[in-house]
Write a protein that holds these residues in place. Structure first.
Motif, mmCIF file in Angstrom:
data_model
loop_
_atom_site.group_PDB
_atom_site.id
_atom_site.type_symbol
_atom_site.label_atom_id
_atom_site.label_comp_id
_atom_site.label_asym_id
_atom_site.label_seq_id
_atom_site.Cartn_x
_atom_site.Cartn_y
_atom_site.Cartn_z
ATOM 1 N N GLN A 1 3.763 6.056 -2.663
ATOM 2 C CA GLN A 1 4.869 6.285 -3.233
ATOM 3 C C GLN A 1 4.930 6.714 -4.727
ATOM 4 O O GLN A 1 5.234 7.527 -5.173
ATOM 5 N N LYS A 2 4.181 5.586 -5.365
ATOM 6 C CA LYS A 2 4.488 5.586 -6.920
ATOM 7 C C LYS A 2 3.484 6.749 -7.335
ATOM 8 O O LYS A 2 3.957 7.611 -8.432
ATOM 9 N N GLU A 3 2.350 6.995 -6.728
ATOM 10 C CA GLU A 3 1.607 8.044 -7.221
ATOM 11 C C GLU A 3 1.860 9.240 -6.983
ATOM 12 O O GLU A 3 1.683 10.137 -7.638
ATOM 13 N N ILE A 4 2.895 9.559 -5.657
ATOM 14 C CA ILE A 4 3.511 10.644 -5.403
ATOM 15 C C ILE A 4 4.466 11.175 -6.331
ATOM 16 O O ILE A 4 4.475 12.132 -6.999
ATOM 17 N N PHE A 5 5.380 10.246 -6.843
ATOM 18 C CA PHE A 5 6.203 10.304 -7.912
ATOM 19 C C PHE A 5 5.588 10.705 -9.161
ATOM 20 O O PHE A 5 6.096 11.543 -9.793
ATOM 21 N N SER A 6 4.471 10.109 -9.387
ATOM 22 C CA SER A 6 3.809 10.268 -10.865
ATOM 23 C C SER A 6 3.376 12.007 -10.658
ATOM 24 O O SER A 6 3.464 12.584 -11.674
ATOM 25 N N THR A 7 2.744 12.278 -9.745
ATOM 26 C CA THR A 7 2.118 13.678 -9.541
ATOM 27 C C THR A 7 3.458 14.574 -9.757
ATOM 28 O O THR A 7 3.384 15.636 -10.185
ATOM 29 N N HIS B 1 0.865 -1.182 -0.194
ATOM 30 C CA HIS B 1 -0.013 -0.061 -0.038
ATOM 31 C C HIS B 1 0.727 1.181 0.128
ATOM 32 O O HIS B 1 0.556 2.315 -0.787
ATOM 33 N N LEU B 2 1.686 1.271 0.763
ATOM 34 C CA LEU B 2 2.700 2.355 1.055
ATOM 35 C C LEU B 2 3.621 2.760 -0.385
ATOM 36 O O LEU B 2 3.752 3.690 -0.856
ATOM 37 N N MET B 3 3.878 1.692 -0.907
ATOM 38 C CA MET B 3 4.756 1.735 -2.324
ATOM 39 C C MET B 3 3.999 2.227 -3.347
ATOM 40 O O MET B 3 4.281 3.127 -4.242
ATOM 41 N N LYS B 4 2.551 1.662 -3.432
ATOM 42 C CA LYS B 4 1.379 2.317 -4.236
ATOM 43 C C LYS B 4 1.543 3.801 -4.227
ATOM 44 O O LYS B 4 1.351 4.514 -5.096
#
Length: 78
Positions: free
Chosen positions: A67-73, A62-65
């Motif tokens: 993190q991925k969304e934050i990096f994408s943003t 869940h945390l990795m998901k």
């Protein structure tokens, strides 16, 4: 080896057992868990790690998901 246990099933015994099972069709009577507790317990049947480790892995995923969304943003705003 005791007189009640065979070392291995011979072909005849295997075939006899197969016929008995095919006649009874126990899979038709199997309904699975009915209670919430039973359903929770049966969910863990295929679990290969402890429930605590399983929960930790789920949280990490869940945390990795996130993190991925934050990096994408962040990358989209650059």
């Amino acid at each position: 080896m005791s007189k009640y246990h065979k070392a291995a099933w011979d072909e005849e015994s295997r075939q006899r057992q197969r016929e008995v099972i095919m006649k009874r069709k126990p899979w038709l009577k199997s309904t699975g868990p009915k209670t919430a507790e039973g359903k929770e317990r049966s969910k863990m049947n295929a679990l290969k790690v402890s429930p605590e480790l399983h929960a930790l892995i789920k949280e990490m995923n869940h945390l990795m998901k996130q993190q991925k969304e934050i990096f994408s943003t962040i990358s989209q705003s650059l």
